[in-house]
Design a protein around this motif. Structure first.
Motif, PDB file in Angstrom:
ATOM      1  N   ARG A 321       1.713  -2.836   2.648  1.00  0.00           N
ATOM      2  CA  ARG A 321       0.793  -3.635   1.909  1.00  0.00           C
ATOM      3  C   ARG A 321       0.053  -4.501   2.823  1.00  0.00           C
ATOM      4  O   ARG A 321      -0.171  -5.579   2.317  1.00  0.00           O
ATOM      5  CB  ARG A 321       1.536  -4.316   0.918  1.00  0.00           C
ATOM      6  CG  ARG A 321       2.388  -3.169  -0.191  1.00  0.00           C
ATOM      7  CD  ARG A 321       1.358  -2.313  -1.237  1.00  0.00           C
ATOM      8  NE  ARG A 321       2.150  -1.539  -2.027  1.00  0.00           N
ATOM      9  CZ  ARG A 321       1.663  -1.140  -2.988  1.00  0.00           C
ATOM     10  NH1 ARG A 321       0.350  -1.149  -3.186  1.00  0.00           N
ATOM     11  NH2 ARG A 321       2.200  -0.229  -3.823  1.00  0.00           N
ATOM     12  N   HIS A 323      -2.962  -5.529   4.112  1.00  0.00           N
ATOM     13  CA  HIS A 323      -4.552  -5.435   4.069  1.00  0.00           C
ATOM     14  C   HIS A 323      -5.068  -5.813   5.442  1.00  0.00           C
ATOM     15  O   HIS A 323      -6.119  -5.180   5.906  1.00  0.00           O
ATOM     16  CB  HIS A 323      -5.070  -5.990   2.714  1.00  0.00           C
ATOM     17  CG  HIS A 323      -6.597  -5.943   2.834  1.00  0.00           C
ATOM     18  ND1 HIS A 323      -7.079  -4.563   2.408  1.00  0.00           N
ATOM     19  CD2 HIS A 323      -7.638  -6.781   2.598  1.00  0.00           C
ATOM     20  CE1 HIS A 323      -8.394  -4.964   2.378  1.00  0.00           C
ATOM     21  NE2 HIS A 323      -8.861  -5.956   2.529  1.00  0.00           N
ATOM     22  N   SER A 353      -7.183   0.191  -0.524  1.00  0.00           N
ATOM     23  CA  SER A 353      -6.653  -1.166   0.011  1.00  0.00           C
ATOM     24  C   SER A 353      -7.507  -2.245  -0.475  1.00  0.00           C
ATOM     25  O   SER A 353      -7.011  -3.397  -1.048  1.00  0.00           O
ATOM     26  CB  SER A 353      -6.576  -1.153   1.487  1.00  0.00           C
ATOM     27  OG  SER A 353      -6.132  -2.448   1.946  1.00  0.00           O
ATOM     28  N   TYR A 354      -8.632  -2.106  -0.383  1.00  0.00           N
ATOM     29  CA  TYR A 354      -9.692  -3.162  -0.976  1.00  0.00           C
ATOM     30  C   TYR A 354      -9.590  -3.261  -2.527  1.00  0.00           C
ATOM     31  O   TYR A 354      -9.556  -4.407  -2.863  1.00  0.00           O
ATOM     32  CB  TYR A 354     -11.082  -2.698  -0.742  1.00  0.00           C
ATOM     33  CG  TYR A 354     -11.706  -3.018   0.800  1.00  0.00           C
ATOM     34  CD1 TYR A 354     -11.470  -4.381   1.020  1.00  0.00           C
ATOM     35  CD2 TYR A 354     -12.019  -2.149   1.754  1.00  0.00           C
ATOM     36  CE1 TYR A 354     -12.074  -4.842   2.579  1.00  0.00           C
ATOM     37  CE2 TYR A 354     -12.360  -2.633   2.834  1.00  0.00           C
ATOM     38  CZ  TYR A 354     -12.676  -3.664   3.367  1.00  0.00           C
ATOM     39  OH  TYR A 354     -12.761  -4.251   4.520  1.00  0.00           O
ATOM     40  N   ASN A 356      -6.900  -2.761  -4.061  1.00  0.00           N
ATOM     41  CA  ASN A 356      -5.560  -3.610  -4.404  1.00  0.00           C
ATOM     42  C   ASN A 356      -5.528  -4.864  -4.113  1.00  0.00           C
ATOM     43  O   ASN A 356      -4.832  -5.482  -4.763  1.00  0.00           O
ATOM     44  CB  ASN A 356      -4.339  -2.809  -3.558  1.00  0.00           C
ATOM     45  CG  ASN A 356      -3.875  -1.601  -3.947  1.00  0.00           C
ATOM     46  OD1 ASN A 356      -4.510  -1.042  -5.103  1.00  0.00           O
ATOM     47  ND2 ASN A 356      -3.333  -0.608  -3.110  1.00  0.00           N
ATOM     48  N   ASN A 357      -6.603  -5.442  -3.324  1.00  0.00           N
ATOM     49  CA  ASN A 357      -6.631  -6.656  -2.944  1.00  0.00           C
ATOM     50  C   ASN A 357      -8.001  -7.403  -3.491  1.00  0.00           C
ATOM     51  O   ASN A 357      -8.407  -8.355  -3.254  1.00  0.00           O
ATOM     52  CB  ASN A 357      -6.871  -6.900  -1.437  1.00  0.00           C
ATOM     53  CG  ASN A 357      -5.681  -6.689  -0.553  1.00  0.00           C
ATOM     54  OD1 ASN A 357      -4.858  -7.455  -0.494  1.00  0.00           O
ATOM     55  ND2 ASN A 357      -5.377  -5.249  -0.372  1.00  0.00           N
TER      56      ASN A 357
END
Length: 777
Positions: A321, A323, A353-354, A356-357
């Protein structure tokens, strides 16, 4: 009256052919006929040939054209004839090959009958008549004498030894390699076979099955006295890394294999072994081991390929996790395309990833880059973009557009796609569509933990008639409206044949219906599918009572579905009995929008409403009494340990129902939760994240309880511990301004300003003045 229009002089010719004379302006008809010279010049003699000769030339040209057309037709017919002849010749060759196979098959019938089958599946011998019938092709049923063609091409020397065991390889999906190797072991194994043939055979074994037959393969190699080379060990390593995760014990086995290869290769590993090792460490979630392996590759001057970077990127996104590290790796691949050109998988991982963030803008930019670079997109990318758009208010309208791209590209929707359709509809408050989609999963027997959580989320966010309703996002376009109507109308939710406790209604219209159905679903899941219940679904189940029920409903679910993981109070049956609340805590104080549904000072009314909101199976478990029904006992024992989010939801309910006693109990118990092993085993960053989440809800709950001084005290005590933003501070500041409490509002503004300077890089006023004075402008 021709003279009225033209002055006539001389002689003219009348339209009838007679001549007229003009004298003194008077037209005098003349009887004599004379010829008037025309002003037109005579044409020169034609240069063309005689008409008869000209006709002959035209006929010649027509004949030439016809002859050319006939030649083209002839050539076309000849070409068609050649193609037809070639096709017939190919058919004859195919027939000859089939006949040769049948002749060879008849010659091998006796040998096939003599090969023993595995003892696990004996078969009866066929009579000679049946054998001949099968061999000639009259019987299309594949039996033991039929010609067996495996889906996986096997070397001829080994296929002869396997015999009828090849039938275990006919299917591409269902191959039984353990039985195949057992039959091979009974037929001399690898004895007298060349090394290349053995390696070729081992490469045909799928990695997900080879890891279970490695001991058998080593026995066959040892019996045939074939050395275990680096290539064979590499096949072992590839098989051990198959799957989603790799355990620590498997990592140790892989490191032992690497030591064996180094002893054969003078202390160096081949490039493929390094890639496999990095993949294994990634699935194990160990970034430090990956860094050590990369350092060893640089030391041995082994080129780092794009496959290695893709595996590391996947590890950073899904396991670690991390990023920031994922973005750095992807930028390295993107800006050095000649060496590490990213593919679809790399783009998919960085988009996830983007998302999730919470950076959907950048995720959409990456997606547009894929379109520009003509990189193939897939269904997982569309689902990730739809999920990211649903979490941002300004992009919510685009979420269903990405979902419908799946149908536009004619892809078959997968299970995660259906689940995230449920997620979009539940976030939008479209309970009817979510229930219909869940019904389809029930019919296909594909219900998962995630789909159950999304269903319970839909109950807590459902839009009910009489509220300030907003149109569902899916209905903003025609294809969305058609899709929604078709799913709801064909779901069969009103039919009781499924056995699932849905109310026989396409849409639920009251909070009582939502509370009753959600309670029945929870009881049904506890009895029939208890493995679907986890902390996420339990939190959603509690949140339904917070949004649609009363405080007594929430407390009932809080105590009936969760427990505090405390070793001192844990009972032998796996759950704890919570201490009863004080009399003032157990109040049936309704929410603001339910005040007209409860009659005060009426115990019968209260009991009646709770009975509607609660499944009859969810009865109070009394420790002093004996549980007579095993069903009720299973309901009571199926409880999940409380997590940090459980206490956040409980604080939210305490603030909504304006109950300080319950809020006080929750944050005291949250202190006990921090001393449990579940919390102690978390990383430092994860602990800080959960503490900040709970502290933010404390400030919000105290604000809802109108305890602004207490909320400010919590804020001041954690000012330098957490990264506060206006998202958490705005409710407190707004409440202070409404009350005219300038002291609290100014203090909150100061905390927000200092947080911006400390964490967001905002320049302070005095620093800006100093900067301007030094620069002069």
């Amino acid at each position: 009256m021709l003279h009225r229009y033209w002055p006539l002089r001389g002689a003219v010719r009348c339209s009838c052919g007679s001549s007229l004379a003009v004298k003194n302006g008077i037209v005098i008809p003349q009887r004599s006929i004379f010829v008037v010279r025309s002003d037109r010049k005579s044409k020169p003699p034609s240069s063309k040939a005689h008409p008869r000769r000209r006709n002959n030339d035209e006929r010649t040209k027509k004949w030439e054209t016809t002859r050319k057309n006939l030649d083209e037709d002839s050539r076309r017919r000849l070409q068609v004839h050649e193609e037809e002849s070639k096709r017939k010749l190919d058919d004859l060759k195919t027939l000859a090959r089939d006949v040769s196979i049948m002749v060879k098959q008849r010659q091998e019938i006796e040998n096939l009958n003599k090969i023993p089958l595995s003892a696990k599946e004996p078969e009866e011998d066929l009579s000679p008549e049946e054998s001949d019938k099968s061999a000639t092709g009259d019987n299309v049923v594949i039996d033991k004498n039929a010609f067996i063609v495996p889906a996986t091409p096997i070397p001829e020397e080994i296929s002869k030894r396997l015999g009828l065991a090849l039938r275990y390889l006919v299917s591409e999906k269902n191959q039984n390699w353990p039985l195949v190797l057992d039959q091979l072991k009974a037929s001399d194994g690898f004895k007298d076979l060349p090394y290349g043939t053995v390696v070729d055979f081992l490469t045909k074994i799928p990695p997900n099955q080879m890891k279970f037959v490695i001991p058998t393969i080593e026995e066959l190699l040892q019996e045939a006295q074939i050395p275990k080379t680096a290539k064979i060990i590499s096949l072992y390593m590839t098989s051990l890394t198959s799957g989603t995760t790799v355990s620590d014990s498997t990592i140790q086995v892989l490191e032992n294999y690497c030591a064996d290869i180094k002893s054969m290769k003078n202390g160096k590993l081949p490039k493929r072994a390094y890639e496999t090792l990095i993949l294994a460490h990634g699935k194990n979630g160990n970034l430090q081991k990956i860094q050590d392996t990369l350092a060893e590759m640089r030391l041995n001057q082994v080129e780092i390929s794009g496959t290695v970077l893709t595996n590391i990127l996947t590890t950073c996104v899904y396991k670690a996790r991390d990023h920031k590290q994922a973005v750095e790796i992807f930028d390295t691949m993107r800006f050095e395309k000649e060496v590490y050109k990213p593919g679809t998988r790399a783009y998919q991982d960085i988009i996830v990833s983007y998302v999730n963030n919470d950076d959907i803008e950048k995720a959409i930019d990456i997606y547009r880059e894929m379109i520009t670079e003509k990189i193939e997109v897939n269904q997982q990318i569309m689902v990730a973009l739809a999920r990211g758009c649903a979490s941002r208010e300004t992009f919510r309208f685009k979420s269903w557009d990405f979902m419908f791209e799946i149908y536009k590209n004619k892809w078959t929707p997968t299970l995660p796609t259906y689940e995230y359709m449920m997620y979009l509809s539940s976030r939008d408050g479209d309970l009817a569509l979510t229930r219909a989609l869940y019904t389809r999963l029930i019919k296909d027997n594909t219900v998962t933990k995630r789909s159950l959580t999304f269903l319970l989320l839909a109950y807590s966010k459902a839009q009910l008639p009489g509220e300030a309703l907003e149109p569902f996002l899916i209905t903003s376009q025609d294809r969305g409206r058609i899709f929604r109507e078709n799913v709801i109308n064909t779901s069969g939710i009103t039919e009781p044949s499924s056995g699932f406790p849905f109310l026989p209604l396409d849409e639920l219209t009251t909070k009582t219906q939502i509370m009753a159905e959600s309670s029945a679903i929870w009881a049904h899941t506890c009895l029939h599918n208890p493995d679907l219940i986890n902390s996420e679904s339990t939190t959603s189940y509690l949140n339904i009572a917070s949004e649609m029920g009363m405080l007594s409903d929430f407390i009932d679910r809080f105590e009936g579905s969760t427990y505090l993981e405390d070793d001192e109070r844990k009972l032998s049956n796996g759950f704890v009995i919570e201490e009863p609340l004080e009399e003032q805590n157990v109040t049936d104080e309704p929410a603001a929008d339910q005040s007209d549904e409860v009659v005060e000072n009426s115990g019968e009314e209260t009991v009646y409403e709770i009975s509607l909101n609660k499944s009859p199976l969810h009865e109070k478990y009394d420790e002093s009494s004996t549980v007579k029904s095993p069903v009720l006992k299973s309901l009571q024992t199926k409880r999940t340990p409380r997590v940090s989010l459980t206490y956040v939801v409980a604080l939210k309910a305490a603030g909504k129902f304006n109950n300080y006693s319950f809020a006080n109990r929750i944050w005291q118990e949250r202190g006990k939760f921090r001393r449990t092993n579940r919390f102690k085993n978390l990383s430092r960053s994860e602990k800080d994240k959960l503490d900040f989440q709970f502290a933010s809800q404390m400030v919000r709950t105290l604000t809802d309880l109108n305890l602004l001084e207490d909320a400010l005290a919590v804020l001041k005590s954690t000012e330098y511990q957490f990264r506060w933003t206006w998202r958490e501070l705005d409710p407190l500041k707004t409440a202070a301004v409404e009350q005219g409490n300038t002291k609290i509002s100014q203090t909150v503004r100061g905390i927000a300003r200092r947080a911006q300077v400390t964490y967001e890089g905002k320049i302070r006023r005095k620093d800006y003045k100093k900067y301007v004075m030094e620069r002069g402008y």
